[in-house]
Design a protein around this motif. Sequence first.
Motif, PDB file in Angstrom:
ATOM      1  N   THR A 250      -4.845   8.343   8.628  1.00 36.86           N
ATOM      2  CA  THR A 250      -5.776   7.872   9.648  1.00 36.86           C
ATOM      3  C   THR A 250      -5.047   7.852  10.989  1.00 36.86           C
ATOM      4  O   THR A 250      -3.815   7.946  11.056  1.00 36.86           O
ATOM      5  N   VAL A 251      -5.834   7.701  12.069  1.00 33.99           N
ATOM      6  CA  VAL A 251      -5.289   7.537  13.411  1.00 33.99           C
ATOM      7  C   VAL A 251      -5.943   6.314  14.045  1.00 33.99           C
ATOM      8  O   VAL A 251      -7.174   6.184  14.027  1.00 33.99           O
TER       9      VAL A 251
ATOM     10  N   HIS B 175       0.846  -1.189   0.000  1.00 32.29           N
ATOM     11  CA  HIS B 175       0.000   0.000   0.000  1.00 32.29           C
ATOM     12  C   HIS B 175       0.882   1.240   0.000  1.00 32.29           C
ATOM     13  O   HIS B 175       1.960   1.259   0.604  1.00 32.29           O
ATOM     14  N   LYS B 176       0.411   2.297  -0.649  1.00 36.65           N
ATOM     15  CA  LYS B 176       1.216   3.517  -0.719  1.00 36.65           C
ATOM     16  C   LYS B 176       1.438   4.115   0.663  1.00 36.65           C
ATOM     17  O   LYS B 176       2.539   4.550   0.985  1.00 36.65           O
ATOM     18  N   GLU B 177       0.389   4.136   1.488  1.00 36.86           N
ATOM     19  CA  GLU B 177       0.499   4.763   2.801  1.00 36.86           C
ATOM     20  C   GLU B 177       1.112   3.790   3.807  1.00 36.86           C
ATOM     21  O   GLU B 177       0.608   2.681   4.001  1.00 36.86           O
ATOM     22  N   PRO B 178       2.188   4.189   4.464  1.00 39.80           N
ATOM     23  CA  PRO B 178       2.820   3.328   5.472  1.00 39.80           C
ATOM     24  C   PRO B 178       2.104   3.431   6.817  1.00 39.80           C
ATOM     25  O   PRO B 178       1.250   4.304   7.029  1.00 39.80           O
ATOM     26  N   ILE B 179       2.478   2.554   7.729  1.00 39.35           N
ATOM     27  CA  ILE B 179       1.957   2.559   9.097  1.00 39.35           C
ATOM     28  C   ILE B 179       3.092   2.909  10.041  1.00 39.35           C
ATOM     29  O   ILE B 179       4.178   2.320   9.970  1.00 39.35           O
ATOM     30  N   LEU B 180       2.858   3.877  10.920  1.00 38.90           N
ATOM     31  CA  LEU B 180       3.809   4.223  11.980  1.00 38.90           C
ATOM     32  C   LEU B 180       3.181   3.851  13.312  1.00 38.90           C
ATOM     33  O   LEU B 180       2.101   4.335  13.646  1.00 38.90           O
ATOM     34  N   VAL B 181       3.868   2.992  14.087  1.00 40.98           N
ATOM     35  CA  VAL B 181       3.341   2.526  15.367  1.00 40.98           C
ATOM     36  C   VAL B 181       4.082   3.238  16.500  1.00 40.98           C
ATOM     37  O   VAL B 181       5.317   3.220  16.558  1.00 40.98           O
ATOM     38  N   VAL B 182       3.307   3.858  17.389  1.00 38.26           N
ATOM     39  CA  VAL B 182       3.845   4.524  18.573  1.00 38.26           C
ATOM     40  C   VAL B 182       3.468   3.671  19.782  1.00 38.26           C
ATOM     41  O   VAL B 182       2.329   3.731  20.262  1.00 38.26           O
ATOM     42  N   PRO B 183       4.369   2.864  20.312  1.00 41.69           N
ATOM     43  CA  PRO B 183       4.030   2.013  21.456  1.00 41.69           C
ATOM     44  C   PRO B 183       4.122   2.793  22.762  1.00 41.69           C
ATOM     45  O   PRO B 183       4.603   3.928  22.804  1.00 41.69           O
TER      46      PRO B 183
ATOM     47  N   ALA C  84      -1.162   6.492  11.313  1.00 41.11           N
ATOM     48  CA  ALA C  84      -0.505   6.567  12.623  1.00 41.11           C
ATOM     49  C   ALA C  84      -1.273   5.718  13.628  1.00 41.11           C
ATOM     50  O   ALA C  84      -2.502   5.788  13.708  1.00 41.11           O
ATOM     51  N   THR C  85      -0.518   4.915  14.395  1.00 42.03           N
ATOM     52  CA  THR C  85      -1.119   3.981  15.346  1.00 42.03           C
ATOM     53  C   THR C  85      -0.452   4.135  16.703  1.00 42.03           C
ATOM     54  O   THR C  85       0.783   4.139  16.787  1.00 42.03           O
ATOM     55  N   GLY C  86      -1.251   4.240  17.761  1.00 46.38           N
ATOM     56  CA  GLY C  86      -0.696   4.362  19.107  1.00 46.38           C
ATOM     57  C   GLY C  86      -1.289   3.332  20.033  1.00 46.38           C
ATOM     58  O   GLY C  86      -2.503   3.082  20.015  1.00 46.38           O
TER      59      GLY C  86
END
Length: 618
Positions: A372-373, A267-275, A345-347
């Motif tokens: 997205t969030v 997918h073009k949009e990556p995922i960034l995970v903030v743990p 973005a994922t937290g």
Amino acid sequence: MAADDTSLPDHPTDDQPASPASTPSSFARSTPPAPVQTPRDTAGEVMDQHHTFDRLMTARVGALTGGLSVTSIMSAWVDWGTHMMQAPGTALSLWQEGAKMATRLAIHSAKVTAGQEAPPIIKPDPGDNRFRDPAWQTYPYSLWVEGFLLGQSWWMAAACGTRGVSNQHRRQVSFMMRQMLDVVAPPNIPWLNPQIVKTTLETGGANWRRGMTNFFDDVDRQISGRPPAGVEEYPVGERLAITPGRVVFRNKLMELIQYSPTTETVHKEPILVVPAWIMKYYILDLQPHNSLVKYLVDQGFTVFMISWMNPGPDDWDLSLDDYRRMGVMEALDIVTALTGEKVHATGYCLGGTLLSIAAATMAQRQDERLQTVTLIAAQTDFTEAGELTLFIDESQLSLLEDIMWDQGYLDTKQMAGAFQMLRSNDLIWSRMIKEYALGERAPINDLMAWNADQTRMPYRMHSQYLRALFLENRLSRGRYAIGGKTIAMRDIDCPVFAVGTERDHIAPWESVYKVHLPTNTEITFVLASGGHNGGIVSEPGHPRRHYRIATQQPDDTYVDPQTWKNLVNPQEGSWWPEWARWLSTRSSSERVPARAEGNRKKGYPPLDAAPGTYIYMK
């Protein structure tokens, strides 16, 4: 309310650097000076000395009490006790109820002792697993169970039934009464526990010999700083956190890991995970079969993960805004530089709260890099933050701040005690019975090994987090400021995916659900089975899992949590595929060739192999 209302006049804030106070050499420390502003008059220096001495004494007292405020505890008991003395009617009612219970129990005991059939007077609560063994239903153990449950019911009624007691003190007294009742519960008394009695007779007491061996081994591990028994079976980088990838950026606070693709296109949009930074990130990358990271990579997503540094005494002045700037925002800069796309973005847990702050700040500054969030077991409103709020009041916070001021951080042991007390039956008593009385080492799993790998919390950041968010709930009340400007969750306009879990005692799902109130965007909410960690590590194929899911548009009428739960039917299985589908439908339809880790031409060459180096910091 002023725009910079977030600033705490007596404590360092996101927007105010900690200013060193004059501290006498006899009290000189590598940790910060006292943050409370003392009067600057002719006696100012003397007052600073006295204040510093007070904080040192408080820190020493806190070390003896395990980080719990005796003042806070005593205040709750005094509030309850004095109101009870002023309520003779309530006391009479409790006495009458106690007499009825005693009479019923005596009659029931006489019938059972005579061999007559008699239905139980009282049964354990559905979530109370202490009496599941069928032996508890046999004479005389059944009488002890019913006597205990009746007494427990009476004491909890006494704790909760007195008018005039503040809600916080009522909850504290109820909690402390539960802890004291657990001590005298039949399962925790060896000669009243049928399983212990049977095992002791069958083994000739060998279970106690094994139990003592386990006990002294645990004491030795505690003293020497070694991890709990069995953790060595799950080495990080060999059995846990083994999804391939490379560190592509590193600063003082975090490493950014980019995982290797497993599909030809992504997918073009990556995922960034903030743990969360209270624990290591690899709860989301345990073993290949239950790694959320691997699952996302296999679904064709480019995944980036923040791995936080484990702070020490010299990192006392790291602020909550440092975590936003040097963590979330720098990671976002790298991800967008490497991919050129907007970001999912994922937290998770505290990381989700921090991501909410970052997203609201970005929205205010018209930074539109978020596609997205996703907030996983993350709270944005702390008015119903569960039993953890029992430990948060002014007295308790002051004690914790003085401990952190003295050490520079909050130690893992000082945090673990509070979390274990919240589930003492599961995390303390049941383990002691199994390992020390029955002599059986409880088998450890990957989640338990991760749970033993804890991190510290910097003084300044944790003080700000507890005060501004937990105690004063500024984010949901529109009082949280960044750079002197108040931010608001309602400014976030990208779609939000929020996940709560049914048995979460750290971030109760009703509290997580409150993200609906301060926001004004599309929200998809998932309620998954399980607890704070187990409900999130819920891979497809995991037995006995279910979830509920529904989407609310900005113009929809608000539905309260319990009504929502009653209206939305549960679905069997894992919530992971639902999230992957949600991300896919909110991504560009066009896919691009799989991305290699890092990019030397852009100044981000691949560094160490995943899981990086910060994960090994002790």
